[in-house]
Structure formats: C-alpha cells, structure tokens
Design a protein around this motif. Structure first.
Motif: not given
Length: 165
Positions: A29-35, A37-42, A155-165
C-alpha cells in the motif's frame, strides 16, 4: 445451570466463526501511494543537499590537510601544532555535522510520514467499522499464516479508499 453451560459451550465456537477478520500488506500500500512517492522524491532532494554540504566540508578538510602535509617540514613546531589542531577541529565539525544531518533527516522524514500513516490508519478504521471486522492484520509484519477463507484481503478496498488505482 448445567444445560446453560453446555449450550454456552456449543454456541461459543459458532460466534467465533461469525467474526470477520481482514488483512492487508502495508508495504504494498505505502509503496504505491502518491504521497509516499512524493515524499521519497522530496527526501532525496534534501539528502542530496546534505551530501553536497558535507562533500564541501570534506573537500575543505582534504585540501587543508594536503597543504599542511606539503608544508609540514618547513613550518615551525608551534605552527604545526596549531594547524594540526585546526585539522582536528575541522574533522570534528564534519563528524558532528554528519550526525546532525542524519538526525535532522530522520526527524523530517518522520514528521512528513506521520500524516500519511495516519491517513492509512483512518482508512483501515473506516473499513473495519463499515465492514464489521473484529481485527485487521498487517501481513507485512511476518504473520506466518493467514487463512484466505477465514480472513478477507482488504487491500483493494483500502487502495480505493486512499484514492489509489
């Protein structure tokens, strides 16, 4: 009383099986979250900045050391001692700065990661309450076995709730 005890013992296992359990993989879940990924770049940008500053200090130390070594034999004893002390002080500042940067980097990471972790935790709580789950486990921690028939992968429901694909 005896009948009540027997009935209770017979019903207890049924209520245990009626409970819902869920599981998910937080690493996935964490590896695929946009937030994240942005934090890692920052954080990579911050790390590069720290590395650049440390390299500048290291280069200065190296340059002064090499200059000292080429002049050492021609310098009076008191100047040699003063320059040796200056080099030791510079090396000590470099070590302290390295430790300070490591601690500051970790602190920044934890501060920036906390809201992301809280977002995931809130989503898990919402799923748990809405789905009537008794317990939702994180499989990342190395749980040796989870029955897919008795535990639901959320996992799928959690990804959906977090706005992930």
């Amino acid at each position: 009383m005896k009948k009540f005890l027997i009935i209770a013992l017979l019903i207890a296992p049924m209520t245990i099986f009626a409970q819902k359990f869920g599981h998910f993989n937080s690493r996935e879940i964490m590896e695929n979250m946009a937030e994240v990924k942005n934090l890692q770049t920052e954080m990579q940008t911050i790390e590069k900045q720290y590395q650049k500053e440390l390299q500048t200090m290291q280069d200065e130390l190296t340059r002064k050391y090499e200059a000292f070594m080429t002049q050492k034999d021609s310098l009076p004893q008191n100047v040699q001692q003063r320059r040796t002390q200056e080099l030791q002080d510079l090396d000590e500042r470099l070590q302290q700065t390295t430790q300070t940067y490591k601690a500051e980097f970790e602190k920044q990471y934890q501060e920036k990661m906390a809201p992301i972790q809280q977002k995931v935790l809130n989503a898990i709580k919402e799923i748990g309450e809405a789905g009537g789950y008794v317990y939702i486990m994180d499989t990342t921690s190395g749980i040796p076995f989870i029955s897919n028939t008795l535990s639901t992968d959320i996992s799928a429901e959690l990804k959906s709730k977090l706005g992930m694909k």
